[in-house]
Design an enzyme around this catalytic site. Structure first.
Site, short mmCIF file in Angstrom:
data_model
loop_
_atom_site.label_atom_id
_atom_site.label_comp_id
_atom_site.label_asym_id
_atom_site.label_seq_id
_atom_site.Cartn_x
_atom_site.Cartn_y
_atom_site.Cartn_z
N GLY A 275 -20.09 -31.34 -36.58
CA GLY A 275 -21.88 -32.00 -35.68
C GLY A 275 -21.46 -32.99 -35.03
O GLY A 275 -20.17 -33.51 -34.84
N GLU B 115 -14.33 -38.51 -40.36
CA GLU B 115 -14.79 -38.12 -39.15
C GLU B 115 -13.63 -37.79 -37.99
O GLU B 115 -12.73 -37.37 -37.40
CB GLU B 115 -16.44 -37.55 -38.52
CG GLU B 115 -17.65 -37.44 -39.54
CD GLU B 115 -18.46 -37.25 -39.00
OE1 GLU B 115 -18.55 -38.01 -38.57
OE2 GLU B 115 -19.27 -36.70 -40.26
C1 5RP Z 1 -22.79 -37.56 -39.00
C2 5RP Z 1 -22.87 -37.11 -38.04
C3 5RP Z 1 -23.59 -35.42 -37.43
O1 5RP Z 1 -21.93 -34.66 -36.89
C4 5RP Z 1 -24.43 -36.02 -36.95
O2 5RP Z 1 -25.29 -37.18 -37.08
C5 5RP Z 1 -24.94 -34.54 -36.26
O3 5RP Z 1 -25.79 -34.88 -37.43
P1 5RP Z 1 -27.04 -33.23 -37.70
O4 5RP Z 1 -25.48 -32.10 -37.68
O5 5RP Z 1 -27.64 -33.11 -38.79
O6 5RP Z 1 -27.47 -33.31 -36.54
O7 5RP Z 1 -21.76 -37.93 -37.39
O8 5RP Z 1 -21.83 -39.02 -39.35
#
Ligand code: 5RP
Length: 217
Positions: A82, A103
């Site tokens: 995400g 990530e």
């Molecule tokens: C985690 C991230 C996530 O991808 C980002 O925060 C998006 O989160 P969500 O899918 O809950 O909206 O970078 O470190």
């Protein structure tokens, strides 16, 4: 369609990018969780997954999906994750969940990075979402002073320690008009482990859940 339905729509569409026998990279957050759930019925098709956080590793294992170490796999064909913000050029802000160091490592080790999100994440320029920066604890003050010099307003994420044992500073009020330059400038600050801008290695495909169905960028 509510926001969770949009996240789910994008997450389920990412399943089409998997090839039989792949070991895939899996991200962190609520949208990545929908992707993990969507993997379960086809788990026999993949050879395993590399997770970007302990939380995602646990969720994968609870679904009976083998979790592998990146050092044991080498280059991955696919990474699905995400984002907190995404531009039309597919530059991202990530790290709302504080997992952006792992990530970024997985994104950089993957041939294809498919980003999944609801359409509220699509922006013209990055920076409205406070920019997450993972910092070695002893550099908390010095790194914060450098971030102020770049025009930001740093705020310590209280009570949060990353999977790597570091702190996160969320930087407000940054208008990121040149994402690659800002990624390089912030990465050069001593004590900063990883900035949550993904512009040097952006997503290759952005799958967005919208009221009108799936949008692919
Ligand atoms: C985690 C991230 C996530 O991808 C980002 O925060 C998006 O989160 P969500 O899918 O809950 O909206 O970078 O470190």
């Amino acid at each position: 369609m509510d926001i969770n339905d949009k996240k789910k729509l994008a997450a389920e569409a990412a399943i089409d990018y998997i090839q039989i026998g792949d070991v895939i990279g899996v991200g962190t957050g609520s949208t990545a969780n929908y992707f993990i759930d969507a993997l379960t019925p086809i788990k026999g098709k993949i050879d395993g997954a590399v997770a970007s956080s302990e939380a995602s590793a646990e969720r994968l294992k609870s679904h009976g999906i083998r979790v592998l170490e990146l050092n044991a796999t080498g280059q991955l064909p696919l990474y699905v994750d995400g984002a907190d913000e995404a531009t039309h050029q597919r530059a991202l802000i990530k790290g709302g969940g504080g997992a952006h160091t792992r990530e970024k490592i997985i994104a950089n080790t993957s041939t294809k990075f498919v980003c999944i999100a609801d359409d509220t994440k699509l922006v013209d320029s990055l920076g409205k979402f406070p920019l997450p920066v993972e910092v070695i604890p002893m550099a908390r003050s010095s790194a914060a002073r450098e971030l102020v010099k770049l025009g930001g307003t740093p705020e310590l994420r209280e009570g949060f320690i990353t999977d790597n044992g570091n702190i996160v500073i969320d930087v407000h009020n940054l208008e990121i008009l040149q994402p690659i330059k800002m990624e390089l400038d912030i990465s050069a600050i001593a004590g900063i482990v990883t900035v949550g801008i993904f512009a040097i290695r952006p997503a290759d495909v952005l799958l967005l859940g919208t009221d009108n169905g799936l949008k692919i960028i």
